[in-house]
Structure formats: structure tokens, C-alpha cells
Design a protein around this motif. Structure first.
Motif, short mmCIF file in Angstrom:
data_model
loop_
_atom_site.label_atom_id
_atom_site.label_comp_id
_atom_site.label_asym_id
_atom_site.label_seq_id
_atom_site.Cartn_x
_atom_site.Cartn_y
_atom_site.Cartn_z
N SER A 1 0.85 -1.20 0.00
CA SER A 1 0.00 0.00 0.00
C SER A 1 0.89 1.25 0.00
CB SER A 1 -0.90 0.01 1.23
OG SER A 1 -0.11 0.23 2.39
N VAL A 2 0.28 2.37 -0.28
CA VAL A 2 1.01 3.64 -0.27
C VAL A 2 1.61 3.88 1.12
CG1 VAL A 2 0.80 6.14 -0.52
CG2 VAL A 2 -0.35 4.63 -2.15
N GLU A 3 0.85 3.57 2.14
CA GLU A 3 1.35 3.76 3.50
C GLU A 3 2.56 2.87 3.79
OE1 GLU A 3 0.55 6.13 5.65
OE2 GLU A 3 -0.78 6.89 4.08
N GLU A 4 2.53 1.64 3.28
CA GLU A 4 3.67 0.75 3.48
C GLU A 4 4.90 1.26 2.73
OE1 GLU A 4 1.54 -3.60 4.08
OE2 GLU A 4 1.64 -2.76 2.05
N ILE A 5 4.68 1.78 1.53
CA ILE A 5 5.79 2.34 0.75
C ILE A 5 6.37 3.55 1.47
CG2 ILE A 5 6.39 3.50 -1.41
CD1 ILE A 5 4.26 1.67 -2.75
N LYS A 6 5.50 4.42 1.98
CA LYS A 6 5.97 5.59 2.74
C LYS A 6 6.82 5.17 3.92
CE LYS A 6 2.02 8.65 2.10
NZ LYS A 6 0.99 9.40 2.85
N ALA A 7 6.35 4.17 4.65
CA ALA A 7 7.10 3.70 5.83
C ALA A 7 8.47 3.19 5.42
CB ALA A 7 6.31 2.61 6.54
N MET A 8 8.55 2.45 4.31
CA MET A 8 9.84 1.94 3.85
C MET A 8 10.76 3.08 3.42
SD MET A 8 9.02 -1.54 1.73
CE MET A 8 7.52 -1.05 0.89
N ILE A 9 10.20 4.04 2.70
CA ILE A 9 11.00 5.17 2.21
C ILE A 9 11.56 5.98 3.37
CG2 ILE A 9 10.83 7.42 1.03
CD1 ILE A 9 8.94 6.02 -0.97
N LEU A 10 10.76 6.20 4.38
CA LEU A 10 11.20 7.03 5.50
C LEU A 10 12.28 6.34 6.33
CD1 LEU A 10 7.81 8.63 6.56
CD2 LEU A 10 9.71 9.69 5.30
N GLN A 11 12.50 5.06 6.10
CA GLN A 11 13.57 4.35 6.79
C GLN A 11 14.91 4.45 6.06
OE1 GLN A 11 12.35 0.31 7.59
NE2 GLN A 11 10.43 0.97 8.50
N LEU A 12 14.90 4.99 4.85
CA LEU A 12 16.12 5.10 4.07
C LEU A 12 17.08 6.11 4.69
CD1 LEU A 12 14.67 5.30 0.43
CD2 LEU A 12 15.92 3.38 1.44
N PRO A 13 18.37 5.87 4.52
CA PRO A 13 19.34 6.89 4.94
C PRO A 13 19.13 8.17 4.12
CG PRO A 13 20.44 4.79 4.45
CD PRO A 13 19.01 4.67 4.01
N VAL A 14 19.52 9.29 4.67
CA VAL A 14 19.28 10.60 4.05
C VAL A 14 19.84 10.65 2.63
CG1 VAL A 14 19.76 13.07 4.20
CG2 VAL A 14 19.14 11.79 6.25
N ARG A 15 21.03 10.13 2.41
CA ARG A 15 21.64 10.18 1.08
C ARG A 15 20.79 9.41 0.06
NH1 ARG A 15 27.79 9.18 0.88
NH2 ARG A 15 27.71 11.38 1.37
N GLU A 16 20.32 8.23 0.43
CA GLU A 16 19.48 7.45 -0.48
C GLU A 16 18.13 8.11 -0.68
OE1 GLU A 16 19.24 3.28 0.42
OE2 GLU A 16 21.37 3.20 0.93
N LEU A 17 17.60 8.72 0.37
CA LEU A 17 16.32 9.43 0.26
C LEU A 17 16.44 10.60 -0.71
CD1 LEU A 17 13.42 9.65 1.27
CD2 LEU A 17 14.26 10.97 3.20
N ALA A 18 17.54 11.34 -0.63
CA ALA A 18 17.76 12.47 -1.54
C ALA A 18 17.89 11.97 -2.98
CB ALA A 18 19.01 13.24 -1.13
N ILE B 1 12.54 10.70 -8.58
CA ILE B 1 11.09 10.90 -8.67
C ILE B 1 10.79 12.24 -9.34
CG2 ILE B 1 8.99 11.31 -7.32
CD1 ILE B 1 10.09 9.17 -5.33
N GLU B 2 11.51 13.29 -8.95
CA GLU B 2 11.30 14.60 -9.56
C GLU B 2 11.58 14.57 -11.06
OE1 GLU B 2 13.76 17.30 -7.37
OE2 GLU B 2 12.40 17.34 -5.66
N GLU B 3 12.65 13.87 -11.46
CA GLU B 3 12.97 13.77 -12.88
C GLU B 3 11.86 13.04 -13.63
OE1 GLU B 3 16.36 11.79 -15.76
OE2 GLU B 3 16.90 12.33 -13.71
N ARG B 4 11.36 11.98 -13.04
CA ARG B 4 10.28 11.20 -13.67
C ARG B 4 9.03 12.07 -13.82
NH1 ARG B 4 7.64 7.96 -16.83
NH2 ARG B 4 6.19 6.54 -15.85
N LEU B 5 8.69 12.82 -12.77
CA LEU B 5 7.51 13.69 -12.82
C LEU B 5 7.65 14.76 -13.89
CD1 LEU B 5 6.67 14.10 -9.03
CD2 LEU B 5 5.33 12.88 -10.75
N GLU B 6 8.84 15.33 -14.00
CA GLU B 6 9.07 16.36 -15.02
C GLU B 6 8.91 15.76 -16.41
OE1 GLU B 6 12.94 17.98 -14.24
OE2 GLU B 6 12.28 18.99 -12.41
#
Length: 61
Positions: free
Chosen positions: A6-23, A29-34
Motif C-alpha cells: 500500500s502507499v502507507e507501506e511504501i511511505k514507511a519503507m521510504i522514511l527508513q532510508l538513509p538521508v543520502r538514499e532518500l535524496a 522521482i522529480e525527474e520522472r515527474l518532469e
């Protein structure tokens, strides 16, 4: 059959990433959206090519 997280599960996984990987993920994601946004805008410029009246030029003599 595979279940999709679910989106919530994905969010939880993403928020566990180290800052460098999150950035890095955010940049991807921004490039894909553009890209998707630009492709959608470009589609509107070609709508006139879908005019059935223009098909008369496709007929071979």
C-alpha cells in the motif's frame, strides 16, 4: 498472485532510508515527474494530427 504494498507501506519503507538514499530517490522521482508532465503537455500540441478530415491526404491516387 503477488500482493502490492500500500502507499502507507511504501511511505514507511521510504522514511527508513538513509538521508543520502532518500535524496537520490527524490531526485529520481522529480525527474520522472518532469518527464511525464512534459510528455503530457507535448501531447496536446499534436491533437490536430488526429483530425479525420486530414486523412484525405493518406489516400493513394
Amino acid at each position: 498472485m503477488t500482493s502490492h504494498p500500500s502507499v502507507e507501506e511504501i511511505k514507511a519503507m521510504i522514511l527508513q532510508l538513509p538521508v543520502r538514499e532518500l535524496a537520490a530517490l527524490m531526485a529520481e522521482i522529480e525527474e520522472r515527474l518532469e518527464t511525464v508532465t512534459m510528455m503530457e503537455l507535448a501531447e496536446t500540441g499534436f491533437q490536430e494530427w488526429n483530425d479525420p478530415e486530414e486523412d484525405i491526404y493518406d489516400v493513394e491516387s
